[in-house]
Design an enzyme around this catalytic site. Structure first.
Site, short mmCIF file in Angstrom:
data_model
loop_
_atom_site.label_atom_id
_atom_site.label_comp_id
_atom_site.label_asym_id
_atom_site.label_seq_id
_atom_site.Cartn_x
_atom_site.Cartn_y
_atom_site.Cartn_z
N CYS A 44 4.90 -3.29 -10.32
CA CYS A 44 5.27 -3.16 -8.91
C CYS A 44 6.75 -3.48 -8.77
O CYS A 44 7.23 -4.52 -9.23
CB CYS A 44 4.44 -4.12 -8.07
N CYS A 48 5.34 1.58 -9.68
CA CYS A 48 5.85 2.60 -10.59
C CYS A 48 4.89 2.74 -11.78
O CYS A 48 4.79 1.82 -12.61
CB CYS A 48 7.25 2.23 -11.08
N CYS A 106 -1.94 -3.74 -8.54
CA CYS A 106 -1.68 -5.09 -9.04
C CYS A 106 -2.62 -6.12 -8.44
O CYS A 106 -2.67 -7.26 -8.91
CB CYS A 106 -0.24 -5.49 -8.76
N HIS A 148 0.55 -5.31 0.26
CA HIS A 148 -0.46 -5.53 -0.77
C HIS A 148 -0.53 -4.31 -1.69
O HIS A 148 -0.64 -3.17 -1.22
CB HIS A 148 -1.83 -5.78 -0.13
N LYS A 180 1.37 -11.90 5.95
CA LYS A 180 2.37 -11.19 5.16
C LYS A 180 3.77 -11.50 5.67
O LYS A 180 4.05 -11.32 6.86
CB LYS A 180 2.14 -9.68 5.22
N CYS A 186 -3.23 -10.12 5.33
CA CYS A 186 -3.88 -9.51 4.17
C CYS A 186 -5.25 -10.18 3.99
O CYS A 186 -5.32 -11.38 3.70
CB CYS A 186 -3.04 -9.69 2.91
#
Length: 370
Positions: free
Chosen positions: A159, A153, A142, A138, A132, A125
């Site tokens: 998240c 959501c 957020c 990622h 990761k 990332c």
């Protein structure tokens, strides 16, 4: 600089609009059910008390799981997955993609990382400057890497990942039960109101809308809940359902599937008393997960890194297959291991010599549980 900061704050406030809508709808449903339905329309005291008790149990569990799903922040990778200052400097100095991939590959050897990009490179990332972990992604909303990310959501403004996936599942379950309870208890009165046997303009409006809205949400939640139950049973996230994870030897759609029961316990934990409640009980730390090929010692099948099964009786080699149910273990090479195998469940597979295959061609790993 001041204007972009103000715009970002305004954008964060806009993200809470869907959450506010859910809260308003739920509070209105509480008012319509308790006041207009139970207290005004119901004449039987026993029925009224019974309905109110069931309703408040569902409402309490729904509110608790909803609050936990909204307020629990997603987990991010630990410091060990971040590049050190020296590694970061070395990584930035390299211009070629191959050299950077080699640096990440060397660093990842010390980490429990199995997944790769489709190109075979280590997943890195650039925003968070970290390697990761498996199943980590990622989130652009957020602005962070989320462990075992399922999806972002908007209705929860959060998240959904390792730290709150259980809360999300319980939120779906209790939301569905909440809507089904309203539909089941209000439908007889709804029919009477629809036929005109009962009439009160205000009460009729609230009860009619309460039934229709609850039925509409129940249908939607039913499909969503069963979809996530299927994902849970097969140990997949929504992102992994949309895009198959890759490993060093290729894609593996079922690599994390270790059986329905084990998949369920990974999310809900081993303590059954914690299952119905939105308290954290998931197994592991979210950075690494058991793979199917690691569980092969508990199954009659051998499962490779891609999650593909090789049935019992077939031993795979690099370019050669030998049809044999034997385990090669020379008696003189390791008497202790020979004795252990003969006294275990693998004794029927054991032969001190593997016919027509030289020892240099065979590599066997045996995992024994205490």
């Amino acid at each position: 600089m001041l204007l972009p900061a103000c715009l970002r704050r305004c954008a964060r406030l806009l993200y809470w609009i869907p959450v506010t809508i859910i809260i308003v709808v739920v509070m209105w449903s509480y008012y319509a059910y308790v006041v207009h339905f139970c207290w005004i329309l119901l004449t039987c005291a026993t029925q009224r008390v019974g309905f109110l008790c069931l309703f408040h149990v569902c409402f309490g569990m729904f509110s608790w799981s909803f609050w936990k799903a909204v307020s629990t922040p997603p987990s991010s990778p630990s410091v060990e997955f971040q590049l050190s200052s020296s590694d970061s400097l070395l990584f930035e100095q390299e211009r070629g993609g191959m050299e950077k991939s080699q640096i990440l590959l060397e660093i990842s050897q010390k980490l429990p990382v199995h997944t790769r990009k489709a190109t075979g490179a280590i997943r890195f990332c650039h925003h968070c400057q970290l390697i990761k972990p498996d199943r980590c992604h990622h989130c652009s909303v957020c602005q962070m890497c989320v462990l075992k990310m399922d999806h972002h959501c908007p209705w929860l403004n959060n998240c959904i990942g390792f730290s709150n996936y259980k809360f999300f599942m319980l939120f779906l379950l209790y939301s569905l039960l909440y809507c089904l309870l309203i539909v089941a208890t209000v439908t007889p009165t709804f029919i009477q109101l629809w036929l005109g046997k009962l009439f009160d303009s205000c009460v009729k409006l609230h009860v009619l809308f309460l039934t229709l809205v609850s039925a509409m949400f129940a249908v939607t939640l039913c499909f969503l809940l069963f979809f996530h139950i299927w994902l849970l049973a097969s140990n997949k996230t929504t992102l992994e359902w949309l895009s198959v994870p890759f490993f060093a030897d290729g894609p593996g759609s079922e690599a994390f599937d270790v059986g329905v029961r084990a998949n369920f316990l990974q999310v809900f934990g081993k303590k059954k008393r914690h299952w119905p409640f939105p308290v954290f009980s998931s197994q592991g730390d979210g950075h690494s997960f058991p793979l199917r090929w690691q569980m092969s010692s508990r199954s009659p099948s051998v499962i490779n890194g891609n999650g593909h099964c090789v049935m019992e009786g077939t031993v795979e080699f690099w370019e050669k297959e030998v049809q044999t149910p034997s385990i090669y273990c020379p008696r003189e090479a390791n008497p202790g291991l020979h004795s252990l195998i003969e006294n275990s469940d693998l004794s029927h597979l054991y032969h001190p010599v593997l016919p027509s295959v030289s020892p240099e061609e065979v590599s066997v790993t045996i995992a024994v549980d205490d």
